[in-house]
Write an enzyme that holds these catalytic residues in place. Structure first.
Site, PDB file in Angstrom:
ATOM      1  CB  SER A  83      -0.920  -0.004   1.225  1.00  0.00           C
ATOM      2  OG  SER A  83      -1.717  -1.170   1.264  1.00  0.00           O
ATOM      3  CE1 TYR A 174      -1.409  -5.392   3.881  1.00  0.00           C
ATOM      4  CE2 TYR A 174      -0.957  -5.100   1.547  1.00  0.00           C
ATOM      5  CZ  TYR A 174      -1.086  -4.576   2.799  1.00  0.00           C
ATOM      6  OH  TYR A 174      -0.910  -3.225   3.012  1.00  0.00           O
ATOM      7  CE  LYS A 202       1.432  -4.756   6.093  1.00  0.00           C
ATOM      8  NZ  LYS A 202       1.588  -3.759   5.000  1.00  0.00           N
ATOM      9  N   GLY A 228       0.874  -5.478  10.920  1.00  0.00           N
ATOM     10  CA  GLY A 228       0.887  -4.607   9.759  1.00  0.00           C
ATOM     11  C   GLY A 228       1.073  -3.145  10.063  1.00  0.00           C
ATOM     12  CB  VAL A 245       4.937  -5.537   7.043  1.00  0.00           C
ATOM     13  CG1 VAL A 245       5.118  -4.738   5.746  1.00  0.00           C
ATOM     14  CG2 VAL A 245       5.433  -6.967   6.853  1.00  0.00           C
TER      15      VAL A 245
END
Length: 333
Positions: A83, A174, A202, A228, A245
Site C-alpha cells: 500500500s 495480506y 500480514k 501490519g 511490516v
C-alpha cells in the site's frame, strides 16, 4: 489526535500487563510450539515507498539511494509494492522493474516480499510468477475487494488456494481493511494456514484479539503472523506475532528494530516506553496523512520521499506543520 488517543487506549491493557509482570514472566519471546518455519519471518520489514520524479516517473536512482541507507539498518527484509508503494498506481512493467531494482541492491540474506495481489485469481497467479522471476522471495497477496460483497470465506479460500498451488515462491496473505474494506476472515486464515505454500499473514487491522487467536489457531502449522503497523507492534509480539511490516520503518527503521530486540529479550518496560513514542508518529503517516505524509516525513530524516502520483495530493502547509509537530513532541525531531 483523538484517533491516536483511541489507538493508545486499545493498547493499555496489554501494556499494563507487561508493566506489572513478574521477573519470571518477563522472559524473552518464545516461538509458539509447532514446526520450525520453512522461512523465518522474524523481524522488521519496511514496506518501501516508491520514489517518483517531479514529472511522475519512477525514480530508480532515488530508490537506490534509499536502499543504500536502509542497508545499514538490521531489517529482516524489505517489502515492495504494498500500500505504501502506491502499488495500484504502477503500470505492470514498472512493478517488475521495481522488484528487479530492489533485488539487485538487496543482499541475499535479506528477504524480498513483493505485492502481487490482483482482483482476479488468474491475474494474481500470472503476476506472482512474474514477481518470482524478477527476484522476489515471497509473494504478498492482498485480498481481492472490488466485489467485496461476494468475497465470502469460501471464495477467498478458493482464491488463495489456487494462488498457493501455482506460485513458485511462498505466499503471505495480506489483510488491510482500511484500504480494501474487507477483513480476511479468521476462519479462512486458519484454513489457508494448512496450505504448504502459504506461510503467513500480514494483518493491518489492529485487532490484537484477532491476531492472538490466529497465532493460537495456527500454532501447529508452518505459519507466521506479521503485525501490519508500528502502532500495535509491541502488543502483537506479546500475543505471539513473529515480526512487523511497518510503514514507519521507512523513517524510523532503527528504533523499530530496537523495539523488536527489546521484545525478544523480554525487556518489556523499555519496549513499552519506546512503543509509546511511536504510536502518534505512526498514526500520522498511516491513518492521518497516508502516503503523502509518509513521504514528507522521510525527507526530514535524510531519505528521498518526493511526490506521490495523482490523485494523491501533497500535504497542505498546515498539515506539514501538524506532521512535524507530531514527530517533534515525541522526541524524533
Amino acid at each position: 489526535m483523538a484517533r491516536s488517543t483511541r489507538l493508545a487506549s486499545s493498547l493499555w491493557p496489554t501494556l499494563a500487563a507487561l508493566r506489572w509482570a513478574t521477573p519470571r514472566q518477563c522472559r524473552e519471546i518464545n516461538t509458539p510450539q509447532g514446526p520450525e518455519p520453512s522461512l523465518d519471518l522474524r523481524g522488521i520489514f519496511p514496506p518501501l515507498a516508491t520514489p517518483f520524479s517531479p514529472t511522475g516517473e519512477v525514480d530508480y536512482a532515488q530508490l537506490e539511494g534509499n536502499l543504500s541507507r536502509y542497508a545499514s539498518i538490521p531489517f529482516r527484509g524489505l517489502v515492495v509494492l504494498g500500500s505504501n508503494g502506491e502499488y495500484p498506481y504502477l503500470a505492470p512493467h514498472e512493478r517488475l522493474e521495481v522488484v528487479s531494482c530492489v533485488r539487485r541492491a538487496l543482499s541475499r540474506d535479506h528477504l524480498l516480499l513483493a505485492g502481487s495481489g490482483c482482483e482476479s485469481t488468474q491475474a494474481t497467479i500470472k503476476l506472482t510468477v512474474s514477481m518470482a522471476e524478477a527476484g522476489a522471495d515471497v509473494a504478498l497477496v492482498v485480498t481481492p475487494c472490488y466485489y467485496r460483497g461476494a468475497m465470502t470465506s469460501a471464495a477467498l479460500v478458493h482464491h488463495y488456494t489456487e494462488v498457493g498451488d501455482a506460485s513458485p515462491i511462498p505466499v503471505v496473505l495480506y489483510s488491510v481493511p482500511a484500504n480494501t474494506g474487507l477483513d480476511l476472515p479468521t476462519e479462512a486464515v486458519v484454513t489457508l494456514a494448512q496450505h504448504p505454500n502459504i506461510i503467513g499473514i500480514k494483518d493491518s487491522g489492529g485487532d490484537i484479539t484477532r491476531m492472538g487467536l490466529m497465532v493460537h489457531k495456527t500454532r501447529q502449522e508452518d505459519f507466521q503472523v506479521l503485525a501490519g503497523s508500528a502502532g500495535f507492534l509491541l502488543a502483537s509480539y506479546a500475543v505471539g506475532a513473529s515480526g512487523g511490516v511497518c510503514a514507519l520503518a521507512n523513517i524510523l527503521g532503527d528504533p523499530l528494530c530496537q523495539l523488536d530486540r527489546l521484545c525478544r529479550k523480554g525487556q518489556w518496560q523499555e519496549a513499552c516506553d519506546l512503543q509509546h513514542r511511536l504510536i502518534e508518529p505512526n498514526t500520522a503517516v498511516t491513518r492521518r496523512f497516508g502516503v503523502p505524509g509518509l513521504k514528507k516525513a522521510m525527507e526530514w530524516f535524510g531519505y528521498y520521499g518526493g511526490p506521490c502520483r495523482a490523485p494523491l495530493d501533497p500535504l497542505s502547509p498546515a498539515q506539514v506543520e501538524e506532521l512535524r509537530n507530531t514527530f517533534s513532541t515525541n522526541g524524533w525531531l
